[in-house]
Design a protein around this motif. Sequence first.
Motif, PDB file in Angstrom:
ATOM      1  N   MET A 182      -9.697 -65.085 -39.108  1.00 15.38           N
ATOM      2  CA  MET A 182      -8.955 -64.982 -37.870  1.00 15.38           C
ATOM      3  C   MET A 182      -9.933 -64.559 -36.763  1.00 15.38           C
ATOM      4  N   SER A 183      -9.921 -65.280 -35.690  1.00 14.66           N
ATOM      5  CA  SER A 183     -10.820 -65.000 -34.576  1.00 14.66           C
ATOM      6  C   SER A 183     -10.214 -63.932 -33.665  1.00 14.66           C
ATOM      7  N   ALA A 184     -11.045 -62.955 -33.313  1.00 18.41           N
ATOM      8  CA  ALA A 184     -10.585 -61.848 -32.476  1.00 18.41           C
ATOM      9  C   ALA A 184     -10.818 -62.163 -31.008  1.00 18.41           C
ATOM     10  N   ILE A 185      -9.884 -61.733 -30.167  1.00 22.52           N
ATOM     11  CA  ILE A 185      -9.986 -61.909 -28.730  1.00 22.52           C
ATOM     12  C   ILE A 185     -10.164 -60.525 -28.098  1.00 22.52           C
ATOM     13  N   PRO A 186     -11.314 -60.272 -27.454  1.00 19.30           N
ATOM     14  CA  PRO A 186     -11.525 -58.959 -26.837  1.00 19.30           C
ATOM     15  C   PRO A 186     -10.425 -58.635 -25.832  1.00 19.30           C
ATOM     16  N   LEU A 187     -10.061 -57.367 -25.759  1.00 24.19           N
ATOM     17  CA  LEU A 187      -9.064 -56.933 -24.783  1.00 24.19           C
ATOM     18  C   LEU A 187      -9.669 -56.956 -23.381  1.00 24.19           C
ATOM     19  N   THR A 188      -8.869 -57.332 -22.418  1.00 23.63           N
ATOM     20  CA  THR A 188      -9.306 -57.364 -21.021  1.00 23.63           C
ATOM     21  C   THR A 188      -9.271 -55.945 -20.453  1.00 23.63           C
ATOM     22  N   PRO A 189      -9.907 -55.709 -19.320  1.00 22.09           N
ATOM     23  CA  PRO A 189      -9.807 -54.385 -18.696  1.00 22.09           C
ATOM     24  C   PRO A 189      -8.358 -53.955 -18.438  1.00 22.09           C
ATOM     25  N   ASP A 190      -7.504 -54.888 -18.036  1.00 22.04           N
ATOM     26  CA  ASP A 190      -6.093 -54.555 -17.807  1.00 22.04           C
ATOM     27  C   ASP A 190      -5.398 -54.159 -19.111  1.00 22.04           C
ATOM     28  N   GLN A 191      -5.700 -54.853 -20.188  1.00 18.33           N
ATOM     29  CA  GLN A 191      -5.114 -54.514 -21.484  1.00 18.33           C
ATOM     30  C   GLN A 191      -5.596 -53.147 -21.957  1.00 18.33           C
ATOM     31  N   LEU A 192      -6.867 -52.860 -21.742  1.00 19.66           N
ATOM     32  CA  LEU A 192      -7.402 -51.546 -22.107  1.00 19.66           C
ATOM     33  C   LEU A 192      -6.728 -50.434 -21.306  1.00 19.66           C
ATOM     34  N   ALA A 193      -6.511 -50.679 -20.026  1.00 20.23           N
ATOM     35  CA  ALA A 193      -5.868 -49.684 -19.166  1.00 20.23           C
ATOM     36  C   ALA A 193      -4.423 -49.422 -19.598  1.00 20.23           C
ATOM     37  N   ALA A 194      -3.772 -50.418 -20.194  1.00 17.27           N
ATOM     38  CA  ALA A 194      -2.379 -50.287 -20.622  1.00 17.27           C
ATOM     39  C   ALA A 194      -2.227 -49.627 -21.990  1.00 17.27           C
ATOM     40  N   LEU A 195      -3.322 -49.452 -22.720  1.00 15.04           N
ATOM     41  CA  LEU A 195      -3.224 -48.914 -24.078  1.00 15.04           C
ATOM     42  C   LEU A 195      -2.546 -47.550 -24.168  1.00 15.04           C
ATOM     43  N   PRO A 196      -2.840 -46.604 -23.278  1.00 12.17           N
ATOM     44  CA  PRO A 196      -2.158 -45.298 -23.407  1.00 12.17           C
ATOM     45  C   PRO A 196      -0.637 -45.397 -23.340  1.00 12.17           C
ATOM     46  N   GLN A 197      -0.106 -46.328 -22.576  1.00 17.76           N
ATOM     47  CA  GLN A 197       1.347 -46.505 -22.507  1.00 17.76           C
ATOM     48  C   GLN A 197       1.863 -47.261 -23.732  1.00 17.76           C
ATOM     49  N   GLN A 198       1.094 -48.230 -24.206  1.00 17.69           N
ATOM     50  CA  GLN A 198       1.525 -49.035 -25.345  1.00 17.69           C
ATOM     51  C   GLN A 198       1.371 -48.300 -26.669  1.00 17.69           C
ATOM     52  N   LEU A 199       0.343 -47.474 -26.769  1.00 17.31           N
ATOM     53  CA  LEU A 199       0.047 -46.761 -28.008  1.00 17.31           C
ATOM     54  C   LEU A 199      -0.143 -45.269 -27.719  1.00 17.31           C
ATOM     55  N   PRO A 200       0.934 -44.566 -27.396  1.00 15.75           N
ATOM     56  CA  PRO A 200       0.789 -43.169 -26.972  1.00 15.75           C
ATOM     57  C   PRO A 200       0.252 -42.228 -28.045  1.00 15.75           C
ATOM     58  N   SER A 201       0.316 -42.599 -29.299  1.00 15.92           N
ATOM     59  CA  SER A 201      -0.189 -41.741 -30.377  1.00 15.92           C
ATOM     60  C   SER A 201      -1.689 -41.923 -30.611  1.00 15.92           C
ATOM     61  N   TRP A 202      -2.284 -42.872 -29.900  1.00 17.76           N
ATOM     62  CA  TRP A 202      -3.692 -43.191 -30.077  1.00 17.76           C
ATOM     63  C   TRP A 202      -4.482 -42.736 -28.863  1.00 17.76           C
ATOM     64  N   GLU A 203      -5.773 -42.505 -29.077  1.00 16.66           N
ATOM     65  CA  GLU A 203      -6.692 -42.236 -27.981  1.00 16.66           C
ATOM     66  C   GLU A 203      -7.864 -43.199 -28.101  1.00 16.66           C
ATOM     67  N   ILE A 204      -8.543 -43.422 -26.999  1.00 17.84           N
ATOM     68  CA  ILE A 204      -9.776 -44.194 -27.048  1.00 17.84           C
ATOM     69  C   ILE A 204     -10.912 -43.183 -27.041  1.00 17.84           C
ATOM     70  N   LEU A 205     -11.707 -43.209 -28.106  1.00 16.77           N
ATOM     71  CA  LEU A 205     -12.804 -42.265 -28.263  1.00 16.77           C
ATOM     72  C   LEU A 205     -14.031 -43.044 -28.724  1.00 16.77           C
ATOM     73  N   ASN A 206     -15.100 -42.957 -27.960  1.00 14.95           N
ATOM     74  CA  ASN A 206     -16.339 -43.678 -28.273  1.00 14.95           C
ATOM     75  C   ASN A 206     -16.110 -45.176 -28.463  1.00 14.95           C
ATOM     76  N   GLY A 207     -15.231 -45.739 -27.625  1.00 13.10           N
ATOM     77  CA  GLY A 207     -14.977 -47.176 -27.659  1.00 13.10           C
ATOM     78  C   GLY A 207     -14.070 -47.638 -28.774  1.00 13.10           C
ATOM     79  N   LYS A 208     -13.497 -46.694 -29.519  1.00 12.86           N
ATOM     80  CA  LYS A 208     -12.614 -47.035 -30.635  1.00 12.86           C
ATOM     81  C   LYS A 208     -11.232 -46.451 -30.397  1.00 12.86           C
ATOM     82  N   LEU A 209     -10.219 -47.129 -30.943  1.00 12.48           N
ATOM     83  CA  LEU A 209      -8.878 -46.555 -30.983  1.00 12.48           C
ATOM     84  C   LEU A 209      -8.868 -45.541 -32.110  1.00 12.48           C
ATOM     85  N   ARG A 210      -8.358 -44.347 -31.853  1.00 13.00           N
ATOM     86  CA  ARG A 210      -8.378 -43.279 -32.859  1.00 13.00           C
ATOM     87  C   ARG A 210      -7.014 -42.606 -32.935  1.00 13.00           C
ATOM     88  N   ARG A 211      -6.600 -42.378 -34.174  1.00 13.66           N
ATOM     89  CA  ARG A 211      -5.350 -41.647 -34.406  1.00 13.66           C
ATOM     90  C   ARG A 211      -5.531 -40.736 -35.609  1.00 13.66           C
TER      91      ARG A 211
END
Length: 99
Positions: A1-30
Motif C-alpha cells: 500500500m502506497s503512503a500519501i504524506p500528510l499536507t500542512p493543513d492535515q498536520l494542523a488538524a491532527l490535534p482536533q482529529q486525534l486529541p489523545s495523540w501528540e506530535i513529538l519528534n515528527g511522530k504521532l505518539r500516544r
Amino acid sequence: MSAIPLTPDQLAALPQQLPSWEILNGKLRRELRFADFVEAFGFMSQVALVAEALGHHPEWSNVWNRVVIELITHDTGCLSDLDLRLARRIDQLAAHRVA
C-alpha cells in the motif's frame, strides 16, 4: 500500500482529529495505561492484527500496564495517511479497553 504524506493543513488538524495523540519528534505518539500487564498485552495483540492488515506497523513499547505507541511512515520519512488510519483504529480499540 502506497503512503500519501500528510499536507500542512492535515498536520494542523491532527490535534482536533486525534486529541489523545501528540506530535513529538515528527511522530504521532500516544501513551495508554491499562489495569495490568495482561490487558496491555491483549490490547497490543489487537493492534498488531490491525497493523498487519494495514501493512503499517507501529513503534511501541510496553512496561507492565503501560503501552507507548509512536507512528511514522518510514518510507516517506514523515506522517502519512497510513499513520492517520492506524491511529484512528487504535483509538477505536482503546475506547473499549483503557483503564
